[in-house]
Design a protein around this motif. Sequence first.
Motif, PDB file in Angstrom:
ATOM      1  N   CYS A  19      -0.665   2.092 -20.169  1.00 57.65           N
ATOM      2  CA  CYS A  19      -0.901   1.439 -18.876  1.00 57.65           C
ATOM      3  C   CYS A  19      -2.127   0.530 -18.929  1.00 57.65           C
ATOM      4  CB  CYS A  19      -1.043   2.465 -17.750  1.00 57.65           C
ATOM      5  SG  CYS A  19      -2.613   3.338 -17.741  1.00 57.65           S
ATOM      6  N   GLY A  20      -2.955   0.655 -19.988  1.00 59.95           N
ATOM      7  CA  GLY A  20      -4.123  -0.203 -20.150  1.00 59.95           C
ATOM      8  C   GLY A  20      -5.457   0.482 -19.907  1.00 59.95           C
ATOM      9  N   SER A  21      -5.448   1.715 -19.408  1.00 61.71           N
ATOM     10  CA  SER A  21      -6.685   2.420 -19.104  1.00 61.71           C
ATOM     11  C   SER A  21      -7.146   3.246 -20.297  1.00 61.71           C
ATOM     12  CB  SER A  21      -6.469   3.344 -17.901  1.00 61.71           C
ATOM     13  OG  SER A  21      -7.619   4.094 -17.632  1.00 61.71           O
ATOM     14  N   LYS A  22      -8.469   3.327 -20.488  1.00 55.36           N
ATOM     15  CA  LYS A  22      -9.054   4.187 -21.517  1.00 55.36           C
ATOM     16  C   LYS A  22      -9.750   5.391 -20.895  1.00 55.36           C
ATOM     17  CE  LYS A  22     -10.093   1.117 -25.351  1.00 55.36           C
ATOM     18  NZ  LYS A  22     -11.160   0.681 -26.251  1.00 55.36           N
ATOM     19  N   GLU A  23      -9.786   5.462 -19.567  1.00 53.75           N
ATOM     20  CA  GLU A  23     -10.515   6.519 -18.870  1.00 53.75           C
ATOM     21  C   GLU A  23      -9.575   7.660 -18.483  1.00 53.75           C
ATOM     22  OE1 GLU A  23     -12.649   4.790 -15.627  1.00 53.75           O
ATOM     23  OE2 GLU A  23     -13.883   3.560 -16.955  1.00 53.75           O
ATOM     24  N   TRP A  24     -10.007   8.879 -18.798  1.00 55.72           N
ATOM     25  CA  TRP A  24      -9.220  10.079 -18.529  1.00 55.72           C
ATOM     26  C   TRP A  24     -10.099  11.126 -17.859  1.00 55.72           C
ATOM     27  CZ3 TRP A  24      -4.056  10.608 -20.322  1.00 55.72           C
ATOM     28  CH2 TRP A  24      -3.599   9.548 -21.104  1.00 55.72           C
TER      29      TRP A  24
END
Length: 65
Positions: A19-24
Motif C-alpha cells: 500500500c506504500g506505508s512503512k509504518e506499523w
Amino acid sequence: MPIKFNVGDVVEMKKQHPCGSKEWEVMRTGADFRIKCLGCSHQVMLPRPKFEKNVKKIIKSVGDC
C-alpha cells in the motif's frame, strides 16, 4: 541487549507494504508479533526473529506504564 517492544509502539520497517506505508503498529508481542499497517490496516503475524531483523527504527514508543 535486545530492544524492548510494547503493544502500541509504532515502528518503521525496512521494506514498505504494497500500500506504500512503512509504518506499523505493534498489536501483540511474545514469540510471535502481530503488527498492523497504518496505511491500510492490514494485520500480519511474524515470528520474533524476523520482526526484529526487519525493524528499522521505533517511531513512537508507548513505554512501560
